[in-house]
Design a protein around this motif. Sequence first.
Motif, mmCIF file in Angstrom:
data_model
loop_
_atom_site.group_PDB
_atom_site.id
_atom_site.type_symbol
_atom_site.label_atom_id
_atom_site.label_comp_id
_atom_site.label_asym_id
_atom_site.label_seq_id
_atom_site.Cartn_x
_atom_site.Cartn_y
_atom_site.Cartn_z
ATOM 1 N N VAL A 17 0.771 -1.230 -0.006
ATOM 2 C CA VAL A 17 -0.058 0.118 -0.091
ATOM 3 C C VAL A 17 0.836 1.249 -0.051
ATOM 4 O O VAL A 17 1.651 1.330 1.085
ATOM 5 N N LEU A 18 0.514 2.214 -0.902
ATOM 6 C CA LEU A 18 1.430 3.365 -1.267
ATOM 7 C C LEU A 18 0.280 4.375 -0.580
ATOM 8 O O LEU A 18 -0.792 4.297 -1.047
ATOM 9 N N ALA A 27 -2.852 3.604 -2.756
ATOM 10 C CA ALA A 27 -2.851 2.736 -3.998
ATOM 11 C C ALA A 27 -2.412 1.356 -3.371
ATOM 12 O O ALA A 27 -1.339 1.467 -2.612
ATOM 13 N N SER A 28 -3.073 0.302 -4.058
ATOM 14 C CA SER A 28 -2.386 -1.099 -3.219
ATOM 15 C C SER A 28 -2.424 -1.821 -4.358
ATOM 16 O O SER A 28 -3.199 -1.852 -5.332
ATOM 17 N N ILE A 29 -1.322 -2.759 -4.224
ATOM 18 C CA ILE A 29 -0.814 -3.529 -5.409
ATOM 19 C C ILE A 29 -0.824 -5.099 -4.777
ATOM 20 O O ILE A 29 -0.432 -5.198 -3.655
ATOM 21 N N ASP A 38 -4.864 -3.480 -7.064
ATOM 22 C CA ASP A 38 -5.938 -3.689 -6.209
ATOM 23 C C ASP A 38 -6.817 -2.521 -6.041
ATOM 24 O O ASP A 38 -7.862 -2.691 -5.579
ATOM 25 N N GLY A 39 -6.313 -1.672 -5.777
ATOM 26 C CA GLY A 39 -6.879 -0.203 -5.223
ATOM 27 C C GLY A 39 -6.120 1.158 -5.522
ATOM 28 O O GLY A 39 -5.133 1.261 -5.621
ATOM 29 N N PHE A 40 -7.144 2.155 -5.797
ATOM 30 C CA PHE A 40 -6.641 3.338 -5.708
ATOM 31 C C PHE A 40 -7.743 4.288 -5.140
ATOM 32 O O PHE A 40 -8.834 4.607 -5.851
ATOM 33 N N SER A 41 -7.650 4.675 -4.120
ATOM 34 C CA SER A 41 -8.585 5.196 -3.306
ATOM 35 C C SER A 41 -8.585 6.613 -2.929
ATOM 36 O O SER A 41 -7.492 7.216 -2.612
ATOM 37 N N ILE A 42 -9.494 7.363 -2.665
ATOM 38 C CA ILE A 42 -9.841 8.679 -2.459
ATOM 39 C C ILE A 42 -10.855 8.922 -1.495
ATOM 40 O O ILE A 42 -11.847 8.346 -1.394
ATOM 41 N N PRO A 43 -10.402 9.749 -0.358
ATOM 42 C CA PRO A 43 -11.718 10.016 0.610
ATOM 43 C C PRO A 43 -13.023 10.783 -0.125
ATOM 44 O O PRO A 43 -12.734 11.704 -0.759
ATOM 45 N N LEU A 44 -14.141 10.250 0.213
ATOM 46 C CA LEU A 44 -15.436 10.993 -0.296
ATOM 47 C C LEU A 44 -16.501 10.822 0.566
ATOM 48 O O LEU A 44 -16.710 9.686 1.037
#
Length: 316
Positions: A17-18, A27-29, A38-44
């Motif tokens: 996880v970066l 971002a997770s790989i 696996d993931g690219f996340s932003i607070p929403l």
Amino acid sequence: MKYTVATHEENGLEKMVLGNIENGITASILPEFGALLDGFSIPLNNQDFNIIDNYSDRNNLLGDLAISYKSSKLSPFACRIRNGKYHFNGRDFQFKKLFGDGSAIHGLLYDKPFSVKNTAALDSHAQVELSYHYKNEDEGFPYAYTCDVVYRLANNKLTLKTTVTNKSPEEMPLTDGWHPYFRLGGPVNNWQLRFDGDGIVEFDSALIPTGKILEYPRFQNAEFLGDIELDNSFVLHFNGAGPKASLYNPDNGLRLKVYPDQSYPYLQIYIPPHRNSIAVENLSGAPNCFNNGMGLIVLKPGASKVFTTAYEITID
């Protein structure tokens, strides 16, 4: 440090996880499974929103990866090769690993364990470098090569850099690409799509290019997807700076911008039947390019080729 790199297990999956501490973007790989995203996340709305349509757990991934190929690294070829056969430098080849429709599809590395070469967490960015050494593992591709992938998170942009190096004593054919599925909340019908297209690759009924490029003026400006069905390949043009493709959900303000460089001149777009996500795939060559030569790269012994794209997420 403004950025972090961490490893943790979640739902049976080991994740790298970066993280950006200041804006909460991560971002997770998954190194174990083809170094896939696996993931690219932003607070929403006070929650982390993952724009990647990922696998829910290990069992889901093991059951679905070889069907959906979500977020897989596509190497040494992308999309379909008709009947898994091609002719190169006077020789005929047949892939052993085939898809349900009889074609070879999406390369040979999607389920391979990549090793973590190094990580960095600095004030400017976080990154992880992963590597896999392919050694003639399918008789349809009797070459040796290394595939090095670097994920770098800086601010709200995730850059994916791939370096392929031919370790064989002879030249080899090559295509490179990515296969991410993006979700922005709700059905894709309510999202807007735009991309810098120079035409659509004509397909036959088996989704194999005929060799023709046809005009396709739609989505030059942002348009709602509506009920359109897409499983098509487009040629990009690179006049001017800025993203080559973008998705926008006006219901929540989420916007994705895609920044391939000229190493990825083709854009494949696919909307799955559930219509809750969309695959926006950067490709160095068209489907079946081992046969049709559309974007085919011939890599000489010892030579390397670099491919770069980036994803940027914002909330309007």
